[in-house]
Design a protein around this motif. Structure first.
Motif, PDB file in Angstrom:
ATOM      1  N   LEU A  21       0.828  -1.205   0.000  1.00  0.00           N
ATOM      2  CA  LEU A  21       0.000   0.000   0.000  1.00  0.00           C
ATOM      3  C   LEU A  21       0.867   1.262   0.000  1.00  0.00           C
ATOM      4  N   VAL A  24       2.287   1.531  -3.603  1.00  0.00           N
ATOM      5  CA  VAL A  24       1.231   1.879  -4.553  1.00  0.00           C
ATOM      6  C   VAL A  24       0.826   3.343  -4.370  1.00  0.00           C
ATOM      7  N   SER A  25       0.850   3.814  -3.123  1.00  0.00           N
ATOM      8  CA  SER A  25       0.470   5.198  -2.856  1.00  0.00           C
ATOM      9  C   SER A  25       1.439   6.198  -3.492  1.00  0.00           C
ATOM     10  N   THR A 109     -12.301   3.840  -6.922  1.00  0.00           N
ATOM     11  CA  THR A 109     -12.126   3.107  -5.670  1.00  0.00           C
ATOM     12  C   THR A 109     -13.404   2.407  -5.223  1.00  0.00           C
ATOM     13  N   ALA A 230       5.550   1.091  -7.437  1.00  0.00           N
ATOM     14  CA  ALA A 230       4.122   0.768  -7.538  1.00  0.00           C
ATOM     15  C   ALA A 230       3.866  -0.576  -8.215  1.00  0.00           C
ATOM     16  N   GLY A 234       4.527  -2.855  -5.251  1.00  0.00           N
ATOM     17  CA  GLY A 234       3.121  -2.663  -4.908  1.00  0.00           C
ATOM     18  C   GLY A 234       2.212  -3.757  -5.424  1.00  0.00           C
ATOM     19  N   LEU A 254      -7.023  -1.622  -0.358  1.00  0.00           N
ATOM     20  CA  LEU A 254      -6.517  -0.740  -1.408  1.00  0.00           C
ATOM     21  C   LEU A 254      -7.091   0.670  -1.304  1.00  0.00           C
ATOM     22  N   GLU A 257      -4.930   3.597  -0.318  1.00  0.00           N
ATOM     23  CA  GLU A 257      -4.051   4.299  -1.258  1.00  0.00           C
ATOM     24  C   GLU A 257      -4.382   5.782  -1.322  1.00  0.00           C
ATOM     25  N   ALA A 261      -1.588   8.391  -0.477  1.00  0.00           N
ATOM     26  CA  ALA A 261      -1.008   9.301  -1.467  1.00  0.00           C
ATOM     27  C   ALA A 261      -1.007  10.737  -0.947  1.00  0.00           C
TER      28      ALA A 261
END
Length: 317
Positions: A21, A24-25, A109, A230, A234, A254, A257, A261
């Motif tokens: 996470l 990915v963020s 999302t 990512a 990720g 998820l 994220e 971010a």
């Protein structure tokens, strides 16, 4: 020994999911700072990941043997997962240029909602608490991003693309969970990312998106950084833990994220997160906790199968 090994495996999954996470963020700020077309970024992060995984496959006999012995069904599922991942990237990234970032993020999302719905359609019966937890976590995203859906034709098209990206991500998570029941992370991601890169390349060529002509050295470095963080860390770690945690928990997690971010942007870019970031994070964590509790309470009755202890004890591949 089994009573202590399973919690240890669960802790490892939670740790790896945290790393996934976090990395990915990083993608949001990196994509925003990369001077390349959205489709090209989506293509290169997958193509470069395949290039990085290829030597690993080539140098490890066990992985080569596993790849050669994969059943037709497993290969087709891996390719289908890659197509879903390509659809996720190919739909969501362009939506950011058609509608507001807030609307795009809020709609893409919706993944845990579609994941739960698809599980129900395929014969699983997620507990009501899973639905409630996913809804609470999604409400956290809405608190952070707001809902400012526009009625313009262009914005509606962007909203539709983002929603499609969320649905495609649900398919990617669910198919990946099925493949990972019998296939190692490295072999699966090698096939999946390759299957994602091919249609994204075709989309770039059809759209006339530049694939590198005129890119600066800094742009290529950012593409490499995006791939290493990512994609290889990720997404690969997400595919690593989905077998043990299950698709409902993974897809709901998820949602972290979005505030992740925002916090990374605060540290890296000096952009302080909005006041809504903190209650939003609390809602997402609360929703995730409810999903985890529901999944664990159902596990003895046949919830998603956890990885065998032998694989859980292996280092990350």
């Amino acid at each position: 020994m089994a009573a202590t090994a399973v919690p240890s495996g669960a802790r490892l999954d939670a740790l790896l999911l945290t790393v996934a996470l976090t990395t990915v963020s990083v993608s949001g700020p990196l994509i925003a700072a990369t001077a390349a077309p959205a489709l090209a970024i989506a293509f290169w992060r997958n193509a470069l990941a395949v290039a990085g995984l290829a030597p690993v496959i080539a140098l490890r006999r066990r992985l080569r043997a596993e790849l050669a012995a994969m059943s037709r069904r497993t290969v087709l599922l891996s390719l289908a997962s890659g197509a879903a991942l390509a659809a996720h990237f190919g739909l969501w990234l362009p939506s950011l240029h058609l509608t507001s970032v807030a609307s795009s993020v809020a709609l893409v999302t919706t993944t845990p909602i579609w994941t739960t719905l698809l599980l129900r359609m395929t014969g699983h019966r997620p507990p009501a608490t899973v639905w409630g937890g996913a809804a609470i976590a999604f409400a956290g995203v809405l608190v952070l991003t707001g809902v400012d859906l526009s009625l313009s034709a262009e914005a509606l098209a962007g909203d539709a693309l983002a929603l499609g990206g969320g649905i495609a991500a649900a398919g990617y998570v669910l198919i990946g969970a099925e493949v990972r029941r019998t296939t190692s992370t490295t072999t699966y991601t090698f096939l999946c990312y390759g299957a994602a890169a091919a249609p994204l390349l075709a989309a770039c060529l059809l759209a006339g998106a530049s694939l590198g002509g005129g890119y600066s050295g800094v742009t290529w470095l950012k593409l490499l950084a995006l791939t290493a963080t990512a994609q290889l860390l990720g997404h690969s770690l997400i595919n690593r833990v989905v077998r043990g945690l299950g698709p409902s928990i993974t897809s709901t997690a998820l949602l972290l994220e979005t505030p992740g971010a925002a916090l990374i942007a605060a540290v890296w870019l000096g952009q302080l997160p909005p006041a809504a970031a903190y209650p939003a994070l609390a809602l997402i964590v609360l929703g995730l906790a409810l999903v985890i509790r529901a999944e664990r309470s159902e596990a003895p009755e046949g919830a998603p199968v956890r990885a065998p202890l032998e694989e859980r004890a292996e280092p990350v591949r």
